[in-house]
Design a protein around this motif. Structure first.
Motif, PDB file in Angstrom:
ATOM      1  N   ARG A   1       0.833  -1.174   0.102  1.00  0.00           N
ATOM      2  CA  ARG A   1      -0.099  -0.153  -0.012  1.00  0.00           C
ATOM      3  C   ARG A   1       0.944   1.203   0.021  1.00  0.00           C
ATOM      4  O   ARG A   1       1.831   1.275   0.661  1.00  0.00           O
ATOM      5  CB  ARG A   1      -0.879   0.085   1.228  1.00  0.00           C
ATOM      6  CG  ARG A   1      -1.751   1.131   1.318  1.00  0.00           C
ATOM      7  CD  ARG A   1      -1.355   2.421   2.317  1.00  0.00           C
ATOM      8  NE  ARG A   1      -1.996   3.504   2.597  1.00  0.00           N
ATOM      9  CZ  ARG A   1      -2.010   4.361   3.740  1.00  0.00           C
ATOM     10  NH1 ARG A   1      -1.470   3.943   4.305  1.00  0.00           N
ATOM     11  NH2 ARG A   1      -3.002   5.271   3.614  1.00  0.00           N
ATOM     12  N   THR A   2       0.615   2.191  -0.875  1.00  0.00           N
ATOM     13  CA  THR A   2       1.287   3.576  -1.043  1.00  0.00           C
ATOM     14  C   THR A   2       0.284   4.666  -1.142  1.00  0.00           C
ATOM     15  O   THR A   2      -0.947   4.270  -1.227  1.00  0.00           O
ATOM     16  CB  THR A   2       2.071   3.561  -2.311  1.00  0.00           C
ATOM     17  OG1 THR A   2       1.284   3.687  -3.426  1.00  0.00           O
ATOM     18  CG2 THR A   2       3.134   2.478  -2.226  1.00  0.00           C
ATOM     19  N   SER A   3       0.660   5.780  -0.427  1.00  0.00           N
ATOM     20  CA  SER A   3      -0.131   7.031  -0.678  1.00  0.00           C
ATOM     21  C   SER A   3       0.751   8.036  -0.728  1.00  0.00           C
ATOM     22  O   SER A   3       1.772   8.057  -0.415  1.00  0.00           O
ATOM     23  CB  SER A   3      -1.271   6.949   0.469  1.00  0.00           C
ATOM     24  OG  SER A   3      -0.402   7.143   1.888  1.00  0.00           O
ATOM     25  N   PRO A   4      -0.065   9.331  -1.286  1.00  0.00           N
ATOM     26  CA  PRO A   4       0.871  10.479  -1.245  1.00  0.00           C
ATOM     27  C   PRO A   4       1.004  10.940   0.098  1.00  0.00           C
ATOM     28  O   PRO A   4       0.237  10.430   1.274  1.00  0.00           O
ATOM     29  CB  PRO A   4      -0.194  11.616  -1.638  1.00  0.00           C
ATOM     30  CG  PRO A   4      -1.003  10.708  -2.668  1.00  0.00           C
ATOM     31  CD  PRO A   4      -1.372   9.425  -1.832  1.00  0.00           C
ATOM     32  N   ASP A   5       2.099  11.661   0.662  1.00  0.00           N
ATOM     33  CA  ASP A   5       2.235  12.107   2.085  1.00  0.00           C
ATOM     34  C   ASP A   5       1.876  13.651   2.359  1.00  0.00           C
ATOM     35  O   ASP A   5       1.884  13.965   3.303  1.00  0.00           O
ATOM     36  CB  ASP A   5       3.868  12.343   2.341  1.00  0.00           C
ATOM     37  CG  ASP A   5       4.525  13.600   1.453  1.00  0.00           C
ATOM     38  OD1 ASP A   5       3.905  14.072   0.676  1.00  0.00           O
ATOM     39  OD2 ASP A   5       5.408  13.922   1.901  1.00  0.00           O
ATOM     40  N   HIS A   6       0.901  13.996   1.769  1.00  0.00           N
ATOM     41  CA  HIS A   6       0.173  15.199   2.156  1.00  0.00           C
ATOM     42  C   HIS A   6      -1.523  14.792   2.442  1.00  0.00           C
ATOM     43  O   HIS A   6      -2.121  13.768   2.115  1.00  0.00           O
ATOM     44  CB  HIS A   6      -0.106  16.387   0.918  1.00  0.00           C
ATOM     45  CG  HIS A   6      -0.485  15.776  -0.409  1.00  0.00           C
ATOM     46  ND1 HIS A   6      -1.793  15.452  -0.686  1.00  0.00           N
ATOM     47  CD2 HIS A   6       0.176  15.465  -1.642  1.00  0.00           C
ATOM     48  CE1 HIS A   6      -1.981  15.180  -1.839  1.00  0.00           C
ATOM     49  NE2 HIS A   6      -0.793  15.109  -2.555  1.00  0.00           N
ATOM     50  N   GLY A   7      -2.159  15.939   2.701  1.00  0.00           N
ATOM     51  CA  GLY A   7      -3.658  15.592   3.101  1.00  0.00           C
ATOM     52  C   GLY A   7      -4.493  15.999   2.045  1.00  0.00           C
ATOM     53  O   GLY A   7      -4.330  16.095   0.874  1.00  0.00           O
ATOM     54  N   THR A   8      -5.676  16.342   2.782  1.00  0.00           N
ATOM     55  CA  THR A   8      -7.019  16.771   1.716  1.00  0.00           C
ATOM     56  C   THR A   8      -7.109  17.899   0.969  1.00  0.00           C
ATOM     57  O   THR A   8      -7.414  18.239  -0.032  1.00  0.00           O
ATOM     58  CB  THR A   8      -8.278  16.557   2.527  1.00  0.00           C
ATOM     59  OG1 THR A   8      -7.993  17.124   3.497  1.00  0.00           O
ATOM     60  CG2 THR A   8      -8.531  14.961   2.731  1.00  0.00           C
ATOM     61  N   ALA A   9      -6.174  18.808   1.561  1.00  0.00           N
ATOM     62  CA  ALA A   9      -5.995  20.260   0.910  1.00  0.00           C
ATOM     63  C   ALA A   9      -7.545  20.920   0.684  1.00  0.00           C
ATOM     64  O   ALA A   9      -7.758  21.396  -0.274  1.00  0.00           O
ATOM     65  CB  ALA A   9      -5.328  20.290  -0.287  1.00  0.00           C
ATOM     66  N   PHE A  10      -8.404  21.001   1.713  1.00  0.00           N
ATOM     67  CA  PHE A  10      -9.578  21.536   1.504  1.00  0.00           C
ATOM     68  C   PHE A  10      -9.691  22.660   0.845  1.00  0.00           C
ATOM     69  O   PHE A  10     -10.662  23.205   0.087  1.00  0.00           O
ATOM     70  CB  PHE A  10     -10.608  21.285   2.745  1.00  0.00           C
ATOM     71  CG  PHE A  10     -10.773  19.930   2.893  1.00  0.00           C
ATOM     72  CD1 PHE A  10     -11.390  19.055   2.309  1.00  0.00           C
ATOM     73  CD2 PHE A  10     -10.432  19.530   4.502  1.00  0.00           C
ATOM     74  CE1 PHE A  10     -11.733  17.702   2.645  1.00  0.00           C
ATOM     75  CE2 PHE A  10     -10.998  18.144   4.884  1.00  0.00           C
ATOM     76  CZ  PHE A  10     -11.525  17.411   3.947  1.00  0.00           C
ATOM     77  N   ALA A  11      -8.679  23.688   1.222  1.00  0.00           N
ATOM     78  CA  ALA A  11      -8.510  25.079   0.936  1.00  0.00           C
ATOM     79  C   ALA A  11      -8.783  25.169  -0.517  1.00  0.00           C
ATOM     80  O   ALA A  11      -8.972  26.380  -1.008  1.00  0.00           O
ATOM     81  CB  ALA A  11      -7.655  25.652   1.576  1.00  0.00           C
ATOM     82  N   ILE A  12      -7.947  24.301  -1.324  1.00  0.00           N
ATOM     83  CA  ILE A  12      -7.851  24.420  -2.535  1.00  0.00           C
ATOM     84  C   ILE A  12      -8.603  23.360  -3.645  1.00  0.00           C
ATOM     85  O   ILE A  12      -8.428  23.361  -4.617  1.00  0.00           O
ATOM     86  CB  ILE A  12      -6.330  24.534  -3.209  1.00  0.00           C
ATOM     87  CG1 ILE A  12      -5.733  22.970  -2.918  1.00  0.00           C
ATOM     88  CG2 ILE A  12      -5.483  25.633  -2.560  1.00  0.00           C
ATOM     89  CD1 ILE A  12      -4.405  22.821  -3.435  1.00  0.00           C
ATOM     90  N   ALA A  13      -9.453  22.555  -2.812  1.00  0.00           N
ATOM     91  CA  ALA A  13     -10.239  21.868  -3.547  1.00  0.00           C
ATOM     92  C   ALA A  13     -11.186  22.297  -4.370  1.00  0.00           C
ATOM     93  O   ALA A  13     -11.701  23.171  -4.125  1.00  0.00           O
ATOM     94  CB  ALA A  13     -11.146  20.710  -2.583  1.00  0.00           C
TER      95      ALA A  13
END
Length: 358
Positions: A308-320
């Motif tokens: 399993r891999t994933s990006p190391d950042h979050g959801t970034a709701f401010a720019i979604a």
């Protein structure tokens, strides 16, 4: 799946199946970075996206209107369609979004466990939204461990340096727990267990790796004057582990404020760095990783029966929903799923007993 670039689209390995991609919180940037990554990657692997097809089509339309190009077309993607119960606007997460991302992750994991997919890539979720939806997990790692019947999945962050083949590999000895709990959760057994896992990962790339362990306290305890953990159990633990692994160059405990300085030079191509770093708690390891490799680092879960891999950042709701999200880390997560899959899947347990979750 037809490749968005029109080029050949090989699977990650000669005998492996497609890779499952859980699309994360629908109010975040998961759909955007997935469409951008699959549109930009050359020879992208075959993937099965798990989420809501209608929502992804709307995301694609929104991104096209905002001027984004090089996007994968949802009509050409394989999907496991789990429709949203209610419309969700970009940046406005909550219980419905948490319920959706939880269901999408669960189904994507099932696809791998059922043998329909060979590995898992996950887009970011919002832990608070999971809580609102009645799913009290600290993060995706803990839910994955539960689904797989393991109790001690570990988080390792890996990134290939921009120049050369050196990799920044940082494993966390503890994961999503409050800082006040860290010293109580740490002991010699846990550190030895995580060193075994870090060693197994680093031996994929280097037969005689050099590993560095960060101290827990400022100045690594300053000979016991700034904390007793190092002198009372961490130093003896590292000496004992090193004697059992004479082919490994083990250093530590190193003062945390200088532990990753050599890694910074290696990232710039100025010198060689260690093959692996063991951080004793979440932010101790993630601060240097994100400072050096925010767009390149990949979260890899060790201890599961699959990769399993994933990006190391979050959801970034401010720019979604604005078309501003960069897909570099998602591209790296997909590429890492292919590369690490070709070098062998992670082995659960790494030869030591399982531990209680931390």
């Amino acid at each position: 799946m037809k490749p968005a670039t029109g080029e050949s689209n090989p699977s990650p390995g000669a005998d492996s199946g497609p890779i499952a991609l859980a699309l994360g919180d629908p109010a975040g940037i998961g759909g955007e970075i997935a469409l951008k990554a699959l549109g930009r990657l050359k020879n992208a692997p075959t993937m099965v996206l798990v989420g809501c097809r209608r929502w992804l089509e709307e995301e694609h339309h929104r991104l096209r209107k905002s001027g984004c190009r090089d996007l994968a077309d949802p009509a050409e993607l394989q999907m496991e369609d789990l429709p949203l119960d209610t419309p969700i606007m970009p940046g406005r997460t909550g219980a419905p979004a948490g319920a959706a991302s939880f269901a999408w992750l669960t189904r994507a994991t099932e696809l791998v466990l059922e043998g329909r997919c060979s590995a898992l890539v996950t887009a970011p979720i919002a832990k608070a939204s999971w809580q609102e939806a009645g799913h009290p997990y600290p993060g995706q790692t803990e839910r994955l461990a539960e689904l797989c019947g393991v109790t001690d999945a570990s988080m390792l962050f890996t990134a290939r340096a921009p120049q050369g083949n050196w990799r920044l590999n940082t494993l966390l000895a503890t994961t999503h727990i409050p800082l006040a709990e860290v010293a109580r959760q740490l002991d010699a057994t846990r550190v030895e267990h995580q060193l075994d896992r870090l060693l197994a990962f680093c031996e994929r790339f280097q037969s005689n790796p050099r590993l560095v362990v960060a101290g827990l306290n400022p100045h690594a305890g300053e000979a016991g004057h700034l904390g007793r953990e190092e002198v009372e159990w961490l130093q003896p633990c590292l000496r004992s582990w090193s004697l059992r692994h004479p082919h490994v160059n083990l250093e530590g405990p190193v003062p945390p404020d200088t532990c990753w300085l050599e890694a910074a030079a290696a990232w710039r191509g100025e010198a060689g760095g260690a093959d692996g770093y063991l951080a004793l708690y979440h932010d101790q390891g993630l601060i240097p990783v994100k400072l050096l490799a925010f767009d390149a680092a990949v979260n890899t879960t060790l201890g599961l029966p699959f990769l399993r891999t994933s990006p190391d950042h979050g959801t970034a709701f401010a720019i979604a929903g604005k078309g501003q999200a960069r897909s570099d880390s998602m591209e790296a997560a997909i590429q890492a799923a292919v590369e690490l899959g070709q070098s062998g899947l992670p082995k659960a347990g790494a030869g030591t007993k399982q531990l209680s979750p931390a």
